[in-house]
Design an enzyme around this catalytic site. Structure first.
Site, PDB file in Angstrom:
ATOM      1  N   TYR A   8      46.693  34.295  39.682  1.00  0.00           N
ATOM      2  CA  TYR A   8      48.151  34.381  39.785  1.00  0.00           C
ATOM      3  C   TYR A   8      48.837  33.167  39.156  1.00  0.00           C
ATOM      4  O   TYR A   8      50.000  32.902  39.422  1.00  0.00           O
ATOM      5  CB  TYR A   8      48.574  34.554  41.245  1.00  0.00           C
ATOM      6  CG  TYR A   8      48.307  35.947  41.796  1.00  0.00           C
ATOM      7  CD1 TYR A   8      48.931  37.061  41.252  1.00  0.00           C
ATOM      8  CD2 TYR A   8      47.439  36.140  42.866  1.00  0.00           C
ATOM      9  CE1 TYR A   8      48.696  38.333  41.749  1.00  0.00           C
ATOM     10  CE2 TYR A   8      47.200  37.416  43.376  1.00  0.00           C
ATOM     11  CZ  TYR A   8      47.837  38.510  42.810  1.00  0.00           C
ATOM     12  OH  TYR A   8      47.608  39.766  43.312  1.00  0.00           O
ATOM     13  N   ASP A  61      39.741  35.890  49.311  1.00  0.00           N
ATOM     14  CA  ASP A  61      38.561  35.820  48.443  1.00  0.00           C
ATOM     15  C   ASP A  61      38.214  34.410  48.008  1.00  0.00           C
ATOM     16  O   ASP A  61      37.044  34.105  47.802  1.00  0.00           O
ATOM     17  CB  ASP A  61      38.763  36.711  47.227  1.00  0.00           C
ATOM     18  CG  ASP A  61      38.679  38.169  47.633  1.00  0.00           C
ATOM     19  OD1 ASP A  61      37.566  38.703  47.643  1.00  0.00           O
ATOM     20  OD2 ASP A  61      39.706  38.743  48.000  1.00  0.00           O
ATOM     21  N   HIS A  99      40.812  36.059  34.975  1.00  0.00           N
ATOM     22  CA  HIS A  99      41.350  37.339  35.381  1.00  0.00           C
ATOM     23  C   HIS A  99      42.816  37.167  35.725  1.00  0.00           C
ATOM     24  O   HIS A  99      43.305  36.072  35.970  1.00  0.00           O
ATOM     25  CB  HIS A  99      40.576  37.897  36.571  1.00  0.00           C
ATOM     26  CG  HIS A  99      40.645  37.029  37.781  1.00  0.00           C
ATOM     27  ND1 HIS A  99      39.730  36.029  38.020  1.00  0.00           N
ATOM     28  CD2 HIS A  99      41.525  36.979  38.791  1.00  0.00           C
ATOM     29  CE1 HIS A  99      40.057  35.421  39.136  1.00  0.00           C
ATOM     30  NE2 HIS A  99      41.135  35.959  39.636  1.00  0.00           N
ATOM     31  N   TYR A 134      53.429  43.394  45.125  1.00  0.00           N
ATOM     32  CA  TYR A 134      53.555  42.620  46.372  1.00  0.00           C
ATOM     33  C   TYR A 134      53.552  41.120  46.095  1.00  0.00           C
ATOM     34  O   TYR A 134      53.941  40.325  46.942  1.00  0.00           O
ATOM     35  CB  TYR A 134      52.466  43.015  47.376  1.00  0.00           C
ATOM     36  CG  TYR A 134      51.169  42.222  47.382  1.00  0.00           C
ATOM     37  CD1 TYR A 134      50.208  42.403  46.400  1.00  0.00           C
ATOM     38  CD2 TYR A 134      50.892  41.322  48.409  1.00  0.00           C
ATOM     39  CE1 TYR A 134      49.010  41.710  46.435  1.00  0.00           C
ATOM     40  CE2 TYR A 134      49.688  40.621  48.446  1.00  0.00           C
ATOM     41  CZ  TYR A 134      48.748  40.818  47.455  1.00  0.00           C
ATOM     42  OH  TYR A 134      47.563  40.109  47.497  1.00  0.00           O
ATOM     43  N   ARG A 135      53.111  40.724  44.913  1.00  0.00           N
ATOM     44  CA  ARG A 135      53.141  39.330  44.469  1.00  0.00           C
ATOM     45  C   ARG A 135      52.768  39.361  42.999  1.00  0.00           C
ATOM     46  O   ARG A 135      52.304  40.379  42.496  1.00  0.00           O
ATOM     47  CB  ARG A 135      52.139  38.468  45.251  1.00  0.00           C
ATOM     48  CG  ARG A 135      50.700  38.718  44.825  1.00  0.00           C
ATOM     49  CD  ARG A 135      49.666  38.334  45.835  1.00  0.00           C
ATOM     50  NE  ARG A 135      49.479  36.915  46.048  1.00  0.00           N
ATOM     51  CZ  ARG A 135      48.403  36.406  46.670  1.00  0.00           C
ATOM     52  NH1 ARG A 135      47.436  37.222  47.094  1.00  0.00           N
ATOM     53  NH2 ARG A 135      48.272  35.130  46.865  1.00  0.00           N
TER      54      ARG A 135
HETATM   55  C1  EUG Z   1      42.157  40.008  45.496  1.00  0.00           C
HETATM   56  C2  EUG Z   1      42.799  40.013  44.282  1.00  0.00           C
HETATM   57  C3  EUG Z   1      44.173  39.981  44.255  1.00  0.00           C
HETATM   58  C4  EUG Z   1      44.908  39.968  45.437  1.00  0.00           C
HETATM   59  C5  EUG Z   1      44.255  39.943  46.637  1.00  0.00           C
HETATM   60  C6  EUG Z   1      42.878  39.969  46.660  1.00  0.00           C
HETATM   61  C7  EUG Z   1      40.711  40.091  45.578  1.00  0.00           C
HETATM   62  C8  EUG Z   1      39.910  40.584  44.650  1.00  0.00           C
HETATM   63  C9  EUG Z   1      44.322  40.599  42.010  1.00  0.00           C
HETATM   64  O1  EUG Z   1      44.871  39.998  43.107  1.00  0.00           O
HETATM   65  O2  EUG Z   1      46.259  39.978  45.378  1.00  0.00           O
HETATM   66  C10 EUG Z   1      38.463  40.692  44.807  1.00  0.00           C
END
Ligand code: EUG
Length: 533
Positions: free
Chosen positions: A91, A150, A397, A480-481
Site C-alpha cells: 500500500y 499478514d 505487489h 476499503y483502503r
Molecule cells: C492482505 C492483502 C491486502 C489487504 C489485507 C490483507 C493479505 C494478503 C492486498 O491487500 O488489504 C495475503
C-alpha cells in the site's frame, strides 16, 4: 540535482525548519542524508521515480516531541507525513503523498504501555509492531491472543487506523473494530483523548468505546487530522482450543450456497467462517489461455467448460477454511454442525484440518501451517509470490481491495468483471484474487498485483489498477483502503451529492489542521492551499 521539495517550501525554509527540529529532538532524530532517506521510499515504486520522496525524516520518542514537531511545522508551514512503522509495502510503505514532505516516523515510539489481563486489552504506542506485542504477551505470561495481519512487522496502531485486518474471530480480526480509546495530537498541536479517556482518572478508557457525546475516533482513521500517540486494543482471551476444517465445492455456482452457510455461521456468532475463501480452479484455469477467457465469460458453454475442468482434475471450484476458537467440546460440536450443514451442497468435501490446545508447544509453533490463525506474527506472506505458479520472479505487489456484498452471486459477478479488465489490459499482470470476509456482511476482494522491476510493466500495472477502480465504482463497489498513489481516485468514487462527504472531510480538516501541515492528500483529503478549485 532537482529539488525534492514541494512548491510550497523553499530549500531555505526547509533548512531552518530542520535546524529547529534538530534542536527540539536532538540531531540523531533528524535524518536527511540521501542514504538515510532511501529506506523511506515506496519499496515497489520504480527507483528512478522521485514522486513520493521525502526531504527528511523525524524520529520522535515522546508525545511532547510530537507536539513540538507539529508546532514547528505550523510556524514554518512545513508539510509533514506521518507513518507508524511504514512497512505496509503493498500500500505504499513509508512514502509521502506530497514530494518533499518531512516524514514523522513513529518507529521509536514503540512502548507497550499496559497489558490488562482481566479486561483483555493492551495500550500501545504507534511504533509497536505485532512482533513486539506478541513478545510482550509471551514475556509477561499472559493468556491473551492478539489478532495479527499478514505482515508481523507492521504497526498495531497504524494498521487499525488504516482499517487493516487479521485472521482470528471477530470482533478482533477487524482491527479498527478492536480499537478502544485514542490519544491524538491534532494538526493545531492540541492533545486530545477520545471516548472515556476525556474523563480524568477514567477507569474505562479501553473498555467503553463511546464516551459521552459524538463518537469521534473514526475521524482519526484513514485521515490526516491528527497524530495518534496511544491506542487501546482489545485482545482475545486465549481459548482452550482451535480446530478447523476445509470445505471444498466443485461447481461454478456452488459458491452461492457456500457463502450462504458462511454468512449464517458468522452472523449467528457460531464462528469465524470467512478469511480463507479461495478458488483453486482459477489458479489452474488462469494458466491456460482458453480457460482464462472462460473466466471472464457468463456464457453457459464457457461455464460448462470450467465445470468440466474442475471435475476432471478433481480441483475444487471454491474452498473455504472454517475456524473455531473455544473450549474443546464446544469447537468440536461447532465443527460437526458445520460438516452437517455443508453436506446440503452436492459433492461438497469436508477435510479435517488442524487441532490445537492452547498454549501450543514450541514444537507445534515451529510446525504450524497458518500461524496467523493462532495469533503468531510472521512475514510469510512474502513467500506467496515465490510459491505461486504465476510466472516470473517478482519484486513487489500492489493491493487492489474493493468491498462487495457477502453473497455468492456478488463473488461470481465481481470476478468476471475484474477478469474482463485484466484481459483487456493484457496478461502480463498477474493477480491473486481472494474474497475475504474480515468483516461481517461483506467480502474484501484482495487482488494482489505483482509489480515487476521494469518501468513499462510497472506502469502497465498502475494503468490497470486505475481502470479497475473505475470499473468497480461503475458496479457500486468501492475500495476499503488503497495505496498512497491511488487515494485520490479511490476517494473520488465516493461522490454522492456532488462529493458532499469529501467536503465534510475538508471542513473538519480546516478546523483541526488550519495550516494543513499533516499528511496532505492522505485518503484524498487535501488542505485548503493544495485543493484544486
Ligand atoms: C492482505 C492483502 C491486502 C489487504 C489485507 C490483507 C493479505 C494478503 C492486498 O491487500 O488489504 C495475503
Amino acid at each position: 540535482m532537482t529539488s525534492m521539495l514541494t512548491p510550497q517550501v523553499s530549500e531555505e525554509a526547509l533548512a531552518t525548519a530542520l535546524d529547529a527540529f534538530r534542536s527540539a529532538l536532538g540531531p540523531n532524530a533528524v535524518l536527511a542524508g540521501e542514504d538515510e532517506l532511501r529506506e523511506f521510499r515506496d519499496p515497489f515504486a520504480h527507483p528512478t521515480w522521485d514522486d513520493y520522496t521525502a526531504s527528511a525524516v523525524l524520529m520522535p520518542q515522546t508525545v511532547e516531541e510530537i507536539q513540538q514537531i507539529v508546532r514547528i511545522a505550523n510556524e514554518r508551514k512545513v508539510p509533514l507525513w506521518t507513518h507508524a512503522t511504514g512497512m505496509n509495502n503493498g500500500y505504499g510503505g513509508p512514502a509521502p503523498r506530497v514530494k518533499g514532505s518531512v516524514i514523522v516516523s513513529l518507529r521509536r515510539m514503540n512502548r507497550v504501555l499496559e497489558i490488562n489481563e482481566d479486561s483483555a486489552y493492551a495500550v500501545v504506542e504507534p511504533g509497536v509492531r505485532w512482533f513486539d506485542l506478541y513478545d510482550a504477551l509471551q514475556a509477561g505470561g499472559h493468556h491473551l491472543m492478539v489478532s495479527i495481519p499478514d505482515l508481523g512487522w507492521g504497526s498495531v496502531v497504524g494498521n487499525a487506523l488504516d482499517h487493516g485486518v487479521g485472521y482470528t474471530m471477530n470482533p478482533y480480526r477487524d482491527h479498527w473494530g478492536a480499537q478502544c480509546g485514542l490519544e491524538v495530537v491534532t494538526g493545531d498541536g492540541e492533545l486530545v483523548r477520545t471516548g472515556m479517556g476525556a474523563l480524568p482518572g477514567s477507569r474505562t478508557w479501553q473498555q467503553f468505546k463511546y464516551g459521552f457525546g459524538p463518537h469521534l475516533d473514526g475521524i482519526f482513521s484513514q485521515s490526516n487530522f491528527g497524530v495518534v500517540t496511544k491506542m487501546g486494543v482489545w485482545l482475545m482471551p486465549q481459548p482452550e482450543a482451535y480446530v478447523d476444517c476445509t470445505v471444498e465445492v466443485f461447481g461454478h455456482d456452488d459458491i452461492i450456497p457456500l457463502v450462504d452457510h458462511m454468512s449464517y455461521i458468522m452472523n449467528t456468532g457460531l464462528q469465524n467462517a470467512g478469511t480463507n475463501l479461495q478458488s483453486p480452479i482459477r489458479f489452474a484455469a488462469a494458466a491456460n489461455p482458453e480457460l482464462r477467457a472462460a473466466l471472464a465469460s457468463d456464457d453457459a458453454a464457457d461455464i460448462a467448460k470450467l465445470n468440466a475442468f474442475a471435475r476432471e482434475r478433481n480441483v475444487p471450484f471454491y474452498s473455504n477454511i472454517f475456524k473455531f476458537y473455544g473450549p474443546e467440546e464446544v469447537v468440536r460440536a461447532q465443527l460437526e454442525y458445520t460438516r452437517r450443514r455443508l453436506s446440503s451442497i452436492p459433492n461438497a468435501r469436508v477435510r479435517d484440518g488442524a487441532f490445537y490446545r492452547f498454549p501450543i508447544t514450541a514444537e507445534q509453533k515451529a510446525m504450524v501451517r497458518d500461524p496467523q490463525d493462532l495469533g503468531i506474527p510472521t512475514l510469510e506472506t512474502f513467500s506467496i509470490g515465490a510459491r505461486s505458479n504465476f510466472g516470473p520472479a517478482t519484486r513487489g505487489h500492489l493491493g487492489f481491495s474493493p468491498v462487495i456484498p457477502m453473497r455468492g452471486e456478488a463473488v461470481i459477478e465481481s470476478q468476471r468483471v475484474f477478469q474482463r479488465v485484466l484481459q483487456e489490459f493484457g496478461t502480463d499482470v498477474a493477480l491473486l484474487v481472494f474474497p475475504q470476509s474480515y468483516h461481517p456482511r461483506t467480502f474484501v476482494i484482495l487482488c494482489m498485483f505483482y509489480v515487476m522491476p521494469e518501468v513499462q510493466s510497472n506502469q502497465a500495472v498502475r494503468r490497470t489498477f486505475s481502470k479497475l477502480v473505475e470499473v468497480a465504482a461503475e458496479h457500486g463497489w468501492g475500495e476499503y483502503r488503497t495505496h498512497t498513489a491511488f487515494m485520490d481516485e479511490c476517494a473520488a468514487a465516493y461522490s454522492f451529492n456532488d462529493h458532499a462527504l469529501r467536503k465534510l472531510h475538508e471542513k473538519i480538516k480546516d478546523a483541526v489542521d488550519p495550516n494543513g501541515v499533516l499528511s496532505a492528500g492522505r485518503y484524498g483529503i487535501w488542505p485548503k492551499h493544495l485543493r484544486n478549485g
